[in-house]
Motif scaffolding. Sequence first.
Motif, mmCIF file in Angstrom:
data_model
loop_
_atom_site.group_PDB
_atom_site.id
_atom_site.type_symbol
_atom_site.label_atom_id
_atom_site.label_comp_id
_atom_site.label_asym_id
_atom_site.label_seq_id
_atom_site.Cartn_x
_atom_site.Cartn_y
_atom_site.Cartn_z
ATOM 1 N N PRO A 1 0.816 -1.216 0.000
ATOM 2 C CA PRO A 1 0.000 0.000 0.000
ATOM 3 C C PRO A 1 0.853 1.271 0.000
ATOM 4 C CG PRO A 1 -0.041 -1.052 2.158
ATOM 5 C CD PRO A 1 0.632 -2.013 1.233
ATOM 6 N N PHE A 2 0.342 2.300 -0.680
ATOM 7 C CA PHE A 2 1.109 3.540 -0.768
ATOM 8 C C PHE A 2 0.192 4.736 -1.000
ATOM 9 C CE2 PHE A 2 0.752 2.025 -5.119
ATOM 10 C CZ PHE A 2 0.551 3.179 -5.872
ATOM 11 N N ILE A 3 0.758 5.906 -0.710
ATOM 12 C CA ILE A 3 0.092 7.188 -0.935
ATOM 13 C C ILE A 3 1.009 8.042 -1.795
ATOM 14 C CG2 ILE A 3 -0.790 9.306 0.150
ATOM 15 C CD1 ILE A 3 -1.237 7.610 2.703
ATOM 16 N N VAL B 1 2.332 1.677 5.259
ATOM 17 C CA VAL B 1 1.965 2.425 4.062
ATOM 18 C C VAL B 1 3.156 3.279 3.626
ATOM 19 C CG1 VAL B 1 0.436 4.187 3.083
ATOM 20 C CG2 VAL B 1 -0.467 2.459 4.670
ATOM 21 N N ALA B 2 3.586 3.099 2.389
ATOM 22 C CA ALA B 2 4.687 3.895 1.844
ATOM 23 C C ALA B 2 4.158 5.216 1.309
ATOM 24 C CB ALA B 2 5.396 3.127 0.740
ATOM 25 N N VAL B 3 5.048 6.210 1.235
ATOM 26 C CA VAL B 3 4.694 7.528 0.716
ATOM 27 C C VAL B 3 5.637 7.864 -0.436
ATOM 28 C CG1 VAL B 3 4.512 9.993 1.232
ATOM 29 C CG2 VAL B 3 3.811 8.299 2.952
ATOM 30 N N TYR B 4 5.059 8.329 -1.536
ATOM 31 C CA TYR B 4 5.828 8.766 -2.706
ATOM 32 C C TYR B 4 5.456 10.202 -3.044
ATOM 33 C CZ TYR B 4 6.845 3.820 -3.358
ATOM 34 O OH TYR B 4 7.276 2.528 -3.163
ATOM 35 N N LEU C 1 -4.270 9.142 -3.370
ATOM 36 C CA LEU C 1 -3.683 10.366 -3.895
ATOM 37 C C LEU C 1 -4.076 11.541 -3.009
ATOM 38 C CD1 LEU C 1 -4.767 9.747 -7.591
ATOM 39 C CD2 LEU C 1 -2.420 9.587 -6.733
ATOM 40 N N LEU C 2 -3.081 12.342 -2.617
ATOM 41 C CA LEU C 2 -3.346 13.521 -1.789
ATOM 42 C C LEU C 2 -2.841 14.767 -2.508
ATOM 43 C CD1 LEU C 2 -4.276 14.803 0.894
ATOM 44 C CD2 LEU C 2 -1.961 14.408 1.777
ATOM 45 N N TYR C 3 -3.762 15.681 -2.802
ATOM 46 C CA TYR C 3 -3.428 16.936 -3.480
ATOM 47 C C TYR C 3 -3.345 18.049 -2.436
ATOM 48 C CZ TYR C 3 -4.319 15.006 -8.144
ATOM 49 O OH TYR C 3 -4.270 14.284 -9.310
ATOM 50 N N GLY D 1 -2.053 -1.382 -3.097
ATOM 51 C CA GLY D 1 -0.816 -1.160 -3.827
ATOM 52 C C GLY D 1 -0.576 -2.220 -4.892
ATOM 53 N N TYR D 2 0.622 -2.205 -5.448
ATOM 54 C CA TYR D 2 0.992 -3.174 -6.488
ATOM 55 C C TYR D 2 1.417 -4.501 -5.852
ATOM 56 C CZ TYR D 2 1.122 0.886 -9.606
ATOM 57 O OH TYR D 2 0.801 2.001 -10.327
ATOM 58 N N ASP D 3 1.085 -5.579 -6.516
ATOM 59 C CA ASP D 3 1.508 -6.901 -6.034
ATOM 60 C C ASP D 3 3.011 -7.099 -6.221
ATOM 61 O OD1 ASP D 3 -1.084 -7.589 -5.348
ATOM 62 O OD2 ASP D 3 -1.515 -8.437 -7.330
#
Length: 526
Positions: free
Chosen positions: A208-210, A232-235, A277-279, A331-333
């Motif tokens: 999982p990611f944001i 949860v990862a953050v990018y 997604l966070l704007y 997130g991606y597998d």
Amino acid sequence: MEEKMFCFQCEQTAGGTGCSQAGVCGKSPAVALAQDETVVALIRLARAALRQGPVSKETGRLLIEGLFLTVTNVNFDEADIRRYNALYQEAGDALGAGAADDLSPQTLFHGDRDIVSLRSTLLFGLKGMAAYADHARVLGYEDPAIYQGCAAFLAALVEDHTVADWLGLLMDFGHLNLKTMGLLDQANTESYGRPTPTTVSTHIAPGPFIVVTGHDLLDLKMLLDQTEGTGVAVYTHGEMLPAHGYPELAKYDQLKGHFGTAWNNQQAEFDNIPGALLYTTNCLMPPRPSYKDALFTTGLVAWPDLPHIAADAEGHKDFSAVIAKAKALGGYDQGQEKTGANGGHTMTTGFARDAVLAHAGTVVEAVKAGDLRHIFLVGGCDGAKPGRSYYTDFVKATPADSLVLTLACGKFRFNDLDLGTLGGLPRLMDMGQCNDAYSAIQVAVALAEAFDCGVNDLPLTLVLSWYEQKAVCILLTLLALGIKNIYVGPSLPAFFSDTVLQTLVETFDLHPTGQAEEDLAAILGA
């Protein structure tokens, strides 16, 4: 066909003249009208405040907030804009704004073309500056002079001036914007440390990611605090890339890398994204159904019927809904080997003025020895309009005995390129966000002092791209500082009248961009 709206504040404006049926950015005529009425309410408030004496902090905050609200790609929610507008109307009433202050949007964009051009240039510059002032404000950094100046320039928009007076106002405003960018620089570096050169991966790990986009570093900091230990990862995305260079942000293990490229590619890059997604600020494009349910807004950003994360009375934001969405999407597998615009797998950032000036001696000696022929600052706002490949072509064509500094989201056209090194320095150095033009200015001033010459005598050329109003305020600051021989593109602002453009060209040796290799040859005297 009857005109339903008029807006020419950004580079993508329809037909290169103005959006009249709907905004190319995605805003409706109703939203455009609400934004124009907000500007009118702010002018009314500013005039009333100035009659009372020094502008209060509370009024200054409203002026900055309202201007930022109307920047391109910030707020597309008519009801939300009108809610803010009512606050500004009430504040003006409380300060005694009367019938004499009744204005309309027609006041701003109708009349003599040259005066409308000059008025619009000042207004759009104010909008850009407001974004920087607001970023500083949320970190607790404010300057009464900025609020006072903002009010005075807003009031000046509807006063009579000669062309010479308008040009003087624009130069005065450029200096105020320099002060504002300096305040934001102080706010960011004192809050998060001085940026250091950092290599950032474009790959996305499983799980999982944001993705956080926009410009607001405080929003990112609060999210990083709240995602610790959650898995949860953050990018970062777009103009948030420079966050990786700040020590107090880079220390978080879950800040993994950078997702995608510039804001204008988001509809394709976010298609069916299995993350939240966070704007945080402007950069919002009309969301597509394939990712709309993953999208959250905060701050002044809004789109009808999208979840919005508001701050409480202390400025804290609860991002638990964003984190829960990321976990639910999963997130991606498998890891994703995403790349930059040119196929590169990494991007570097963090070359703010301290990092560059630490090697000032190397730069000076390289110039004196003939090993460094020229320094280019290639940066600015990116956009989707054709012609922006110019900046990629330009950077690729720069000779091996030159350095390329860059900033803002225009860098995503070329920032994954490996241009090699010169004197131990990478030839391509990312200085940060658009507001980090302040760092670039400080570098130029320091080099001029080292060479005992003026900035215009340096082997330095600025090649800028523009899209929205922050690029306008930066250009006015550069012109106010007397910096000449700037190349601007990929197209010139629609709000520049022929007379105003000619005046800028003659006064500041401003160049519209042409063909990349021809411009480069002209700069180098080849």
